[in-house]
Design a protein around this motif. Structure first.
Motif, short mmCIF file in Angstrom:
data_model
loop_
_atom_site.label_atom_id
_atom_site.label_comp_id
_atom_site.label_asym_id
_atom_site.label_seq_id
_atom_site.Cartn_x
_atom_site.Cartn_y
_atom_site.Cartn_z
N VAL A 107 -1.49 2.80 -4.85
CA VAL A 107 -2.76 2.34 -4.30
C VAL A 107 -2.74 2.53 -2.78
O VAL A 107 -1.87 2.01 -2.09
CB VAL A 107 -2.98 0.86 -4.65
CG1 VAL A 107 -4.22 0.32 -3.98
CG2 VAL A 107 -3.06 0.69 -6.16
N CYS A 108 -3.68 3.31 -2.30
CA CYS A 108 -3.70 3.65 -0.87
C CYS A 108 -4.80 2.89 -0.14
O CYS A 108 -5.70 2.31 -0.75
CB CYS A 108 -3.96 5.14 -0.70
SG CYS A 108 -2.68 6.16 -1.45
N PRO B 131 0.86 -1.19 0.00
CA PRO B 131 0.00 0.00 0.00
C PRO B 131 0.89 1.23 0.00
O PRO B 131 1.97 1.22 0.61
CB PRO B 131 -0.78 -0.11 1.32
CG PRO B 131 -0.19 -1.24 2.09
CD PRO B 131 0.82 -1.96 1.24
N ALA B 132 0.47 2.28 -0.73
CA ALA B 132 1.32 3.48 -0.80
C ALA B 132 1.19 4.31 0.47
O ALA B 132 2.17 4.67 1.11
CB ALA B 132 0.94 4.32 -2.02
N ARG B 133 -0.07 4.64 0.82
CA ARG B 133 -0.31 5.50 1.99
C ARG B 133 -1.57 5.05 2.71
O ARG B 133 -2.46 4.46 2.10
CB ARG B 133 -0.45 6.97 1.56
CG ARG B 133 0.83 7.56 1.02
CD ARG B 133 0.73 9.05 0.72
NE ARG B 133 2.07 9.65 0.70
CZ ARG B 133 2.79 9.86 -0.41
NH1 ARG B 133 2.29 9.55 -1.59
NH2 ARG B 133 4.01 10.37 -0.33
N PRO C 246 5.11 4.60 -0.72
CA PRO C 246 4.68 5.34 -1.91
C PRO C 246 5.73 5.26 -3.01
O PRO C 246 6.92 5.05 -2.72
CB PRO C 246 4.54 6.79 -1.42
CG PRO C 246 5.05 6.82 -0.03
CD PRO C 246 5.44 5.46 0.41
N ALA C 247 5.27 5.45 -4.25
CA ALA C 247 6.21 5.48 -5.38
C ALA C 247 7.20 6.63 -5.18
O ALA C 247 6.85 7.67 -4.62
CB ALA C 247 5.45 5.68 -6.68
N LEU D 197 3.57 9.08 4.98
CA LEU D 197 3.05 7.72 4.77
C LEU D 197 1.59 7.62 5.20
O LEU D 197 0.84 6.80 4.69
CB LEU D 197 3.87 6.69 5.57
CG LEU D 197 5.34 6.55 5.19
CD1 LEU D 197 5.96 5.37 5.95
CD2 LEU D 197 5.51 6.36 3.69
N SER D 198 1.21 8.41 6.16
CA SER D 198 -0.19 8.40 6.62
C SER D 198 -0.60 9.84 6.88
O SER D 198 0.26 10.68 7.17
CB SER D 198 -0.31 7.59 7.92
OG SER D 198 0.38 8.25 8.95
N PHE D 199 -1.86 10.10 6.72
CA PHE D 199 -2.41 11.40 7.15
C PHE D 199 -3.90 11.25 7.31
O PHE D 199 -4.49 10.23 6.93
CB PHE D 199 -2.02 12.53 6.17
CG PHE D 199 -2.54 12.38 4.77
CD1 PHE D 199 -3.74 12.99 4.39
CD2 PHE D 199 -1.85 11.66 3.81
CE1 PHE D 199 -4.22 12.87 3.09
CE2 PHE D 199 -2.32 11.53 2.50
CZ PHE D 199 -3.51 12.14 2.15
N SER D 200 -4.50 12.28 7.91
CA SER D 200 -5.94 12.25 8.11
C SER D 200 -6.59 13.23 7.15
O SER D 200 -6.07 14.33 6.94
CB SER D 200 -6.28 12.65 9.55
OG SER D 200 -5.66 11.75 10.43
#
Ligand code: SF4
Ligand code: SF4
Length: 340
Positions: free
Chosen positions: A60-61, A6-8, A336-337, A237-240
């Protein structure tokens, strides 16, 4: 463009503060904030589609959709779920499992899209029993399971539930072919330092709820009030994401979350997203969503179980709750790419 990784992980707040239940441990209920709001998109769906293209988000997230109330109550949410799946993403939907009409609409989606959907059913036993909804809940779980949709079932512990543990285990033995629900850890959101929402000590709490043999519970209780000062890549890598309005926040764990806002995803959808990283600045007493954020690698140096282990269960027949495709996808860390 689905890769192995998974990207993010994009934790989406669905602005619905309305629910057909009234659980005692509800974060919204604790703040007495059920005001009947339903999620409404504030941007055209086509703008949201362009803004969330996999190419823009580095691949793809995982879009995790969770509301302040019941996620599937708003009619507007269904086209957004479809659009995100059509963009190639994995979509996970947190629900109390009682919105039967919404599940019927989801089942109308093409097979290819359904295969990348994951439903997190929350089992609210006391409210279900009070309102006669237990049968409705399991019927909806089985309806999704029969179509091969990935799912898991989760209990938020509360002290009032403890006398019913044997009954719940027996119910799952019957309804879920021996697979038990996963267990979360309930926090008291009125306490700044995030206390356990329980009269029990942490050790007593661990002893009581570990009878469900849930890897998710084991990890969450181990991480409870364990602060992390290692380098964290939240914000990248992560966010809301405020799903309706596009506001992006580095991490929801902060006591003053608005200080964590860094971008609006929908305003200029052709623009590259200026991701940030929180680094050594984690502001919380523990990782507020460790079973997802840490297991998916927001702090790369940590050794953790996999996200798959946090969600999957195997029934007596050998059937998994997560499909092979989703198991594989969730077993890798976020990546992520390059350049995105
Ligand atoms: S189902 Fe979820 S949103 Fe509704 S009252 Fe219970 S915890 Fe709160
Ligand atoms: S450790 Fe967890 S809570 Fe803290 S910034 Fe990172 S992702 Fe957010």
């Amino acid at each position: 463009m689905e890769g192995r990784h998974p990207a993010r992980f994009i934790n989406c707040y669905v602005d619905t503060q309305s629910c057909n239940l009234r659980c005692g441990y509800c974060y919204i209920g604790q703040r007495k904030a059920f005001d009947g709001t339903l999620f409404r998109c504030r941007y055209p769906l086509e703008t949201m589609r362009e803004a969330t293209l996999a190419e823009r988000l580095g691949g793809v997230c995982i879009f995790n959709l969770c509301a302040g109330g019941e996620t599937l109550l708003s009619p507007d949410i269904l086209p957004v779920i479809r659009m995100l799946l059509e963009n190639g993403h994995n979509v996970s939907v947190v629900t109390n499992g009682t919105a039967t009409a919404a599940f019927e609409r989801l089942l109308e989606l093409p097979e290819e899209l359904l295969s990348f959907l994951y439903i997190k059913f929350s089992f609210h036993f006391l409210e279900f029993e009070k309102r006669g909804l237990t049968g409705c809940f399991f019927a909806n779980v089985h309806r999704m399971q029969e179509r091969g949709i990935s799912f898991s079932i989760d209990i938020t512990p509360c002290d009032e539930l403890i006398p019913f543990i044997p009954k719940i285990k027996e119910m799952f033995w019957r309804e879920m072919d021996g697979a038990l629900p996963h267990i979360s850890v309930a926090r008291d959101t009125s306490s700044r330092e995030l206390r356990l929402l329980s009269r029990l000590s942490k050790e007593e709490y661990r002893e009581v709820w570990s009878v469900f043999d849930s890897a998710k519970f084991d990890y969450k209780i181990q991480e409870f009030l364990h602060p992390h000062r290692e380098y964290c890549r939240a914000g990248n890598l992560s966010f809301s994401l405020d799903l309706a309005g596009g506001n992006c926040r580095i991490c929801d764990g902060a006591p003053e979350p608005s200080k964590m806002d860094f971008y609006n995803l929908y305003e200029r959808p052709q623009e590259a997203v200026p991701f940030v990283e929180i680094g050594h600045g984690c502001p919380t007493a523990h990782c507020y969503n460790c079973h997802a954020l840490l297991t998916l690698g927001t702090i790369p140096e940590l050794e953790t179980p996999s996200y798959t282990q946090m969600l999957d269960r195997v029934e007596r027949s050998g059937r998994h709750w997560l499909s092979e495709r989703v198991r594989e996808f969730y077993s890798h860390r976020l990546m992520p790419a390059k350049g995105a």
